[in-house]
Design an enzyme around this catalytic site. Structure first.
Site, PDB file in Angstrom:
ATOM      1  N   SER A 148      52.781  45.631  52.232  1.00  0.00           N
ATOM      2  CA  SER A 148      52.928  46.649  51.178  1.00  0.00           C
ATOM      3  C   SER A 148      54.282  46.465  50.507  1.00  0.00           C
ATOM      4  O   SER A 148      55.233  45.983  51.149  1.00  0.00           O
ATOM      5  CB  SER A 148      52.876  48.047  51.798  1.00  0.00           C
ATOM      6  OG  SER A 148      53.219  49.020  50.836  1.00  0.00           O
ATOM      7  N   TYR A 161      55.539  53.652  58.361  1.00  0.00           N
ATOM      8  CA  TYR A 161      54.654  52.737  57.621  1.00  0.00           C
ATOM      9  C   TYR A 161      55.489  51.627  56.995  1.00  0.00           C
ATOM     10  O   TYR A 161      55.175  50.441  57.106  1.00  0.00           O
ATOM     11  CB  TYR A 161      53.909  53.553  56.560  1.00  0.00           C
ATOM     12  CG  TYR A 161      53.015  52.765  55.645  1.00  0.00           C
ATOM     13  CD1 TYR A 161      51.753  52.340  56.058  1.00  0.00           C
ATOM     14  CD2 TYR A 161      53.409  52.448  54.341  1.00  0.00           C
ATOM     15  CE1 TYR A 161      50.925  51.631  55.207  1.00  0.00           C
ATOM     16  CE2 TYR A 161      52.588  51.749  53.484  1.00  0.00           C
ATOM     17  CZ  TYR A 161      51.341  51.335  53.919  1.00  0.00           C
ATOM     18  OH  TYR A 161      50.514  50.639  53.072  1.00  0.00           O
ATOM     19  N   LYS A 165      55.340  47.670  57.935  1.00  0.00           N
ATOM     20  CA  LYS A 165      54.942  46.687  56.918  1.00  0.00           C
ATOM     21  C   LYS A 165      56.019  45.621  56.725  1.00  0.00           C
ATOM     22  O   LYS A 165      55.718  44.464  56.425  1.00  0.00           O
ATOM     23  CB  LYS A 165      54.637  47.399  55.595  1.00  0.00           C
ATOM     24  CG  LYS A 165      53.361  48.242  55.642  1.00  0.00           C
ATOM     25  CD  LYS A 165      52.141  47.400  55.954  1.00  0.00           C
ATOM     26  CE  LYS A 165      50.840  48.144  55.766  1.00  0.00           C
ATOM     27  NZ  LYS A 165      49.679  47.339  56.162  1.00  0.00           N
TER      28      LYS A 165
HETATM   29  N1  LIG Z   1      46.260  51.715  48.753  1.00  0.00           N
HETATM   30  C1  LIG Z   1      47.500  51.355  48.512  1.00  0.00           C
HETATM   31  O1  LIG Z   1      48.137  51.857  47.566  1.00  0.00           O
HETATM   32  C2  LIG Z   1      48.168  50.321  49.367  1.00  0.00           C
HETATM   33  C3  LIG Z   1      49.448  49.877  48.960  1.00  0.00           C
HETATM   34  C4  LIG Z   1      50.088  48.937  49.733  1.00  0.00           C
HETATM   35  C5  LIG Z   1      49.476  48.396  50.852  1.00  0.00           C
HETATM   36  N2  LIG Z   1      48.239  48.836  51.223  1.00  0.00           N
HETATM   37  C6  LIG Z   1      47.667  48.226  52.427  1.00  0.00           C
HETATM   38  O2  LIG Z   1      46.382  47.691  52.122  1.00  0.00           O
HETATM   39  C7  LIG Z   1      45.573  47.703  53.311  1.00  0.00           C
HETATM   40  C8  LIG Z   1      44.246  48.382  53.006  1.00  0.00           C
HETATM   41  O3  LIG Z   1      44.518  49.736  52.675  1.00  0.00           O
HETATM   42  P1  LIG Z   1      43.541  50.651  51.807  1.00  0.00           P
HETATM   43  O4  LIG Z   1      44.396  51.352  50.831  1.00  0.00           O
HETATM   44  O5  LIG Z   1      42.379  49.871  51.370  1.00  0.00           O
HETATM   45  O6  LIG Z   1      43.147  51.726  52.937  1.00  0.00           O
HETATM   46  P2  LIG Z   1      41.744  52.354  53.357  1.00  0.00           P
HETATM   47  O7  LIG Z   1      42.125  53.496  54.221  1.00  0.00           O
HETATM   48  O8  LIG Z   1      40.890  52.587  52.181  1.00  0.00           O
HETATM   49  O9  LIG Z   1      41.091  51.179  54.230  1.00  0.00           O
HETATM   50  C9  LIG Z   1      41.639  50.790  55.469  1.00  0.00           C
HETATM   51  C10 LIG Z   1      40.531  50.179  56.321  1.00  0.00           C
HETATM   52  O10 LIG Z   1      41.128  49.833  57.583  1.00  0.00           O
HETATM   53  C11 LIG Z   1      40.278  50.300  58.618  1.00  0.00           C
HETATM   54  N3  LIG Z   1      41.070  50.597  59.814  1.00  0.00           N
HETATM   55  C12 LIG Z   1      42.009  51.560  59.955  1.00  0.00           C
HETATM   56  N4  LIG Z   1      42.468  51.563  61.213  1.00  0.00           N
HETATM   57  C13 LIG Z   1      41.810  50.582  61.876  1.00  0.00           C
HETATM   58  C14 LIG Z   1      41.825  50.118  63.208  1.00  0.00           C
HETATM   59  N5  LIG Z   1      42.615  50.674  64.141  1.00  0.00           N
HETATM   60  N6  LIG Z   1      41.021  49.091  63.554  1.00  0.00           N
HETATM   61  C15 LIG Z   1      40.188  48.532  62.629  1.00  0.00           C
HETATM   62  N7  LIG Z   1      40.111  48.943  61.358  1.00  0.00           N
HETATM   63  C16 LIG Z   1      40.918  49.963  60.986  1.00  0.00           C
HETATM   64  C17 LIG Z   1      39.639  51.577  58.049  1.00  0.00           C
HETATM   65  O11 LIG Z   1      38.468  51.942  58.772  1.00  0.00           O
HETATM   66  C18 LIG Z   1      39.381  51.161  56.615  1.00  0.00           C
HETATM   67  O12 LIG Z   1      38.130  50.525  56.461  1.00  0.00           O
HETATM   68  C19 LIG Z   1      46.388  48.440  54.388  1.00  0.00           C
HETATM   69  O13 LIG Z   1      47.027  47.497  55.216  1.00  0.00           O
HETATM   70  C20 LIG Z   1      47.413  49.196  53.570  1.00  0.00           C
HETATM   71  O14 LIG Z   1      48.564  49.465  54.303  1.00  0.00           O
HETATM   72  C21 LIG Z   1      47.562  49.785  50.511  1.00  0.00           C
END
Ligand SMILES: NC(=O)c1ccc[n+]([C@@H]2O[C@H](COP(=O)([O-])OP(=O)(O)OC[C@H]3O[C@@H](n4cnc5c(N)ncnc54)[C@H](O)[C@@H]3O)[C@@H](O)[C@H]2O)c1
Length: 271
Positions: A148, A161, A165
């Protein structure tokens, strides 16, 4: 551009929704066989929905429920895959936030940290250990971590978080050096601001910390935050991240390893 991923096998960890789901769809559109690993009990159904994105006949979809914080569950999935179709590309997108607003950091307590670190960092470590042998054996595989922008700026919204990251970025660099000798490329994508359940849980906690008299409705507030901090003045989308993920896995990215790439509308600029 043909990314030449047809018949390759990509495993997307955390692929049942959000950014991971978009990455799974993009690999399917490129003709790859796709396996989703996720905590969600709907993971098998989600995997079968990838058929709607198929590019070629005979592409394969599989879904496995596993918790990335449990090494035995993760190893069991990859043991099964090894017997059938070992992975060539692995993307680790599973992640969570603390669900609390962490500014100042003393708003959180130390007990808010372990779960966030366990899923984001140790989840990545557990998957990496389980797949390193397969990727070494295949010779031209790739491992892509999803970190992130928070991992680069000391984000004040959610310090555990942010710190987890940052550790993911660093571990990605360690692995890139280790695995380069085997032709395996390891890169880290840092998404910016993307409307997903995770983003909303982190941002809602931030929104709710505003004084009630100054509080706009969530969508208006979040939209104005994005316009004020993102140079391109817009949200990023899961598909923006997916486009880079498939490129990095493909032979087009054959000389890219050990890199941390921001898909963030210019939010982080190093100089
Ligand atoms: N959405 C944002 O703005 C953003 C920004 C920066 C980074 N990210 C990163 O992108 C990645 C995806 O995030 P997202 O926004 O799509 O989130 P989301 O919550 O929509 O999806 C996360 C997925 O991870 C799965 N998950 C969570 N804990 C788990 C575990 N213990 N074991 C297996 N699966 C697990 C969930 O079931 C879900 O399907 C993450 O690593 C997040 O930190 C997201």
């Amino acid at each position: 551009m043909d990314l030449r991923l047809e018949k390759q096998h990509a495993v997307i960890v955390g692929g049942a929704r959000g950014i991971g789901w978009a990455i799974a769809e993009e690999f399917a559109q490129e003709g790859a066989d796709v396996t989703i690993v996720d905590l969600s009990p709907q993971v098998s159904e989600r995997a079968s929905e990838l058929a709607a994105s198929a590019r070629d006949e005979g592409q394969r979809w599989r879904g496995f429920q596993a918790d990335v914080t449990q090494p035995s569950q993760v190893e069991a999935v990859f043991e099964q895959l090894r017997l059938d179709q070992p992975p060539q590309h692995v993307v680790i997108a599973a992640g969570i936030g603390s669900g609390k607003f962490g500014f100042p950091f003393t708003n959180l307590s130390p007990s808010d940290w372990p779960k966030v670190v366990d899923v984001n960092l140790m989840g990545t470590v557990n998957v990496a250990h389980a797949v390193a042998g397969d990727l070494r054996a295949c010779g031209d595989g790739s491992l892509t971590l999803i970190s992130s922008v928070a991992g680069q700026i000391g984000s004040q919204t959610d310090p555990p978080y942010s710190a987890a990251k940052a550790a993911v970025i660093n571990f990605g660099q360690c692995m890139a050096k280790d695995l380069a000798a085997y032709g395996v490329r390891v890169n880290t994508i840092c998404p910016g601001m993307i409307k997903t359940e995770l983003n909303e849980s982190v941002w809602k906690a931030w929104h709710d910390a505003q004084a009630p008299e100054d509080r706009l409705d969530y969508e208006t507030w979040a939209g104005s935050k994005v316009r004020s901090v993102v140079p391109l003045q817009r949200w990023q989308t899961p598909q923006d991240i997916a486009a880079l993920a498939v490129f990095l896995a493909s032979p087009r990215g054959r000389n890219i390893t050990g890199q941390t790439m921001n898909v963030d509308g210019g939010f982080v600029m190093h100089w």
